[in-house]
Design a protein around this motif. Structure first.
Motif, mmCIF file in Angstrom:
data_model
loop_
_atom_site.group_PDB
_atom_site.id
_atom_site.type_symbol
_atom_site.label_atom_id
_atom_site.label_comp_id
_atom_site.label_asym_id
_atom_site.label_seq_id
_atom_site.Cartn_x
_atom_site.Cartn_y
_atom_site.Cartn_z
ATOM 1 N N GLN A 43 0.823 -1.206 0.000
ATOM 2 C CA GLN A 43 0.000 0.000 0.000
ATOM 3 C C GLN A 43 0.854 1.253 0.000
ATOM 4 O O GLN A 43 0.558 2.222 -0.704
ATOM 5 N N LYS A 44 1.938 1.260 0.793
ATOM 6 C CA LYS A 44 2.826 2.424 0.807
ATOM 7 C C LYS A 44 3.472 2.634 -0.550
ATOM 8 O O LYS A 44 3.615 3.772 -1.011
ATOM 9 N N ALA A 45 3.872 1.542 -1.200
ATOM 10 C CA ALA A 45 4.480 1.658 -2.523
ATOM 11 C C ALA A 45 3.488 2.223 -3.525
ATOM 12 O O ALA A 45 3.844 3.049 -4.370
ATOM 13 N N MET A 46 2.225 1.804 -3.428
ATOM 14 C CA MET A 46 1.209 2.324 -4.338
ATOM 15 C C MET A 46 0.970 3.809 -4.092
ATOM 16 O O MET A 46 0.831 4.586 -5.034
ATOM 17 N N MET A 47 0.939 4.212 -2.834
ATOM 18 C CA MET A 47 0.743 5.625 -2.524
ATOM 19 C C MET A 47 1.927 6.448 -3.014
ATOM 20 O O MET A 47 1.763 7.535 -3.555
ATOM 21 N N TYR A 48 3.131 5.926 -2.826
ATOM 22 C CA TYR A 48 4.328 6.641 -3.252
ATOM 23 C C TYR A 48 4.361 6.787 -4.765
ATOM 24 O O TYR A 48 4.655 7.857 -5.277
ATOM 25 N N SER A 49 4.012 5.715 -5.478
ATOM 26 C CA SER A 49 4.045 5.785 -6.936
ATOM 27 C C SER A 49 3.002 6.770 -7.461
ATOM 28 O O SER A 49 3.243 7.468 -8.442
ATOM 29 N N SER A 50 1.851 6.864 -6.809
ATOM 30 C CA SER A 50 0.837 7.811 -7.274
ATOM 31 C C SER A 50 1.288 9.247 -7.023
ATOM 32 O O SER A 50 0.998 10.142 -7.807
ATOM 33 N N ARG A 51 2.041 9.482 -5.935
ATOM 34 C CA ARG A 51 2.535 10.835 -5.670
ATOM 35 C C ARG A 51 3.629 11.215 -6.656
ATOM 36 O O ARG A 51 3.749 12.372 -7.036
ATOM 37 N N ILE A 52 4.407 10.246 -7.080
ATOM 38 C CA ILE A 52 5.435 10.537 -8.080
ATOM 39 C C ILE A 52 4.773 10.946 -9.382
ATOM 40 O O ILE A 52 5.207 11.870 -10.056
ATOM 41 N N GLN A 53 3.705 10.257 -9.741
ATOM 42 C CA GLN A 53 3.041 10.523 -11.010
ATOM 43 C C GLN A 53 2.374 11.892 -11.037
ATOM 44 O O GLN A 53 2.412 12.582 -12.044
ATOM 45 N N ASP A 54 1.759 12.295 -9.923
ATOM 46 C CA ASP A 54 1.052 13.577 -9.951
ATOM 47 C C ASP A 54 1.909 14.737 -9.452
ATOM 48 O O ASP A 54 1.465 15.876 -9.430
ATOM 49 N N GLY A 55 3.131 14.459 -9.018
ATOM 50 C CA GLY A 55 4.042 15.523 -8.621
ATOM 51 C C GLY A 55 3.824 16.044 -7.221
ATOM 52 O O GLY A 55 4.442 17.017 -6.810
ATOM 53 N N SER A 56 2.964 15.422 -6.444
ATOM 54 C CA SER A 56 2.692 15.923 -5.105
ATOM 55 C C SER A 56 3.859 15.664 -4.161
ATOM 56 O O SER A 56 3.953 16.294 -3.120
ATOM 57 N N GLU A 57 4.745 14.743 -4.536
ATOM 58 C CA GLU A 57 5.897 14.484 -3.680
ATOM 59 C C GLU A 57 6.806 15.708 -3.609
ATOM 60 O O GLU A 57 7.327 16.054 -2.561
ATOM 61 N N ALA A 58 6.982 16.392 -4.728
ATOM 62 C CA ALA A 58 7.804 17.600 -4.737
ATOM 63 C C ALA A 58 7.159 18.664 -3.861
ATOM 64 O O ALA A 58 7.838 19.374 -3.121
ATOM 65 N N PHE A 59 5.848 18.774 -3.928
ATOM 66 C CA PHE A 59 5.127 19.728 -3.095
ATOM 67 C C PHE A 59 5.292 19.385 -1.629
ATOM 68 O O PHE A 59 5.491 20.249 -0.794
ATOM 69 N N GLU A 60 5.252 18.085 -1.330
ATOM 70 C CA GLU A 60 5.394 17.639 0.054
ATOM 71 C C GLU A 60 6.788 17.954 0.589
ATOM 72 O O GLU A 60 6.945 18.333 1.744
ATOM 73 N N SER A 61 7.804 17.828 -0.249
ATOM 74 C CA SER A 61 9.163 18.132 0.219
ATOM 75 C C SER A 61 9.310 19.623 0.524
ATOM 76 O O SER A 61 10.011 20.004 1.455
ATOM 77 N N ASN A 62 8.624 20.487 -0.241
ATOM 78 C CA ASN A 62 8.643 21.915 0.060
ATOM 79 C C ASN A 62 7.983 22.211 1.398
ATOM 80 O O ASN A 62 8.459 23.039 2.168
ATOM 81 N N ILE A 63 6.892 21.523 1.672
ATOM 82 C CA ILE A 63 6.203 21.699 2.954
ATOM 83 C C ILE A 63 7.117 21.259 4.086
ATOM 84 O O ILE A 63 7.217 21.935 5.114
ATOM 85 N N ASN A 64 7.814 20.139 3.902
ATOM 86 C CA ASN A 64 8.723 19.648 4.938
ATOM 87 C C ASN A 64 9.868 20.627 5.174
ATOM 88 O O ASN A 64 10.311 20.816 6.302
ATOM 89 N N GLN A 65 10.355 21.275 4.101
ATOM 90 C CA GLN A 65 11.422 22.264 4.263
ATOM 91 C C GLN A 65 10.913 23.466 5.057
ATOM 92 O O GLN A 65 11.603 23.991 5.922
ATOM 93 N N LYS A 66 9.693 23.904 4.765
ATOM 94 C CA LYS A 66 9.116 25.029 5.502
ATOM 95 C C LYS A 66 8.944 24.679 6.969
ATOM 96 O O LYS A 66 9.208 25.490 7.851
ATOM 97 N N LYS A 67 8.489 23.450 7.247
ATOM 98 C CA LYS A 67 8.327 23.020 8.630
ATOM 99 C C LYS A 67 9.675 22.992 9.335
ATOM 100 O O LYS A 67 9.773 23.345 10.501
ATOM 101 N N GLY A 68 10.703 22.578 8.616
ATOM 102 C CA GLY A 68 12.040 22.537 9.194
ATOM 103 C C GLY A 68 12.524 23.926 9.569
ATOM 104 O O GLY A 68 13.115 24.119 10.628
ATOM 105 N N LYS A 69 12.249 24.921 8.715
ATOM 106 C CA LYS A 69 12.643 26.294 9.018
ATOM 107 C C LYS A 69 11.877 26.828 10.226
ATOM 108 O O LYS A 69 12.438 27.510 11.079
ATOM 109 N N GLU A 70 10.573 26.511 10.286
ATOM 110 C CA GLU A 70 9.774 26.954 11.426
ATOM 111 C C GLU A 70 10.257 26.309 12.715
ATOM 112 O O GLU A 70 10.302 26.957 13.763
ATOM 113 N N GLU A 71 10.656 25.045 12.646
ATOM 114 C CA GLU A 71 11.169 24.362 13.832
ATOM 115 C C GLU A 71 12.493 24.981 14.273
ATOM 116 O O GLU A 71 12.762 25.087 15.467
ATOM 117 N N ASP A 72 13.327 25.386 13.298
ATOM 118 C CA ASP A 72 14.584 26.046 13.646
ATOM 119 C C ASP A 72 14.319 27.365 14.365
ATOM 120 O O ASP A 72 14.976 27.693 15.352
#
Length: 97
Positions: A43-72
């Motif tokens: 199931q995780k592999a299927m979710m990951y592959s669908s995020r790669i296809q629609d590009g939401s993984e790149a969006f998610e990494s930007n959100i994680n970077q913003k969270k990292g800056k806020e945590e800093d």
């Protein structure tokens, strides 16, 4: 004397059958857990592959970077508060002496 032998053989048979049933139960549980893990990975592999296809993984990494800056920033604020608390304690100790 034969009753003693019969009861000891019955105890031995009970012990062996209990060990066999326990081993079968443990094997069944281990197999079911392995199946659950395999299904979860699938199931995780299927979710990951669908995020790669629609590009939401790149969006998610930007959100994680913003969270990292806020945590800093939050960590910096906590450090500032801790140093201010330490200063106040020192001042109070000086007043008390």
């Amino acid at each position: 004397m034969s009753e003693y032998r019969d009861s000891s053989s019955n105890n031995f048979f009970s012990l062996i059958s209990g060990a066999f049933i326990g081993a079968a139960g443990l094997a069944w549980w281990l197999i079911s857990e392995a199946d659950k893990r395999k299904e979860t990975k699938k199931q995780k592999a299927m979710m990951y592959s669908s995020r790669i296809q629609d590009g939401s993984e790149a969006f998610e990494s930007n959100i994680n970077q913003k969270k990292g800056k806020e945590e800093d920033k939050l960590e910096e604020k906590v450090e500032q508060l801790n140093s201010a608390i330490a200063d106040v304690r020192r001042q109070l100790e000086e007043l008390g002496q």
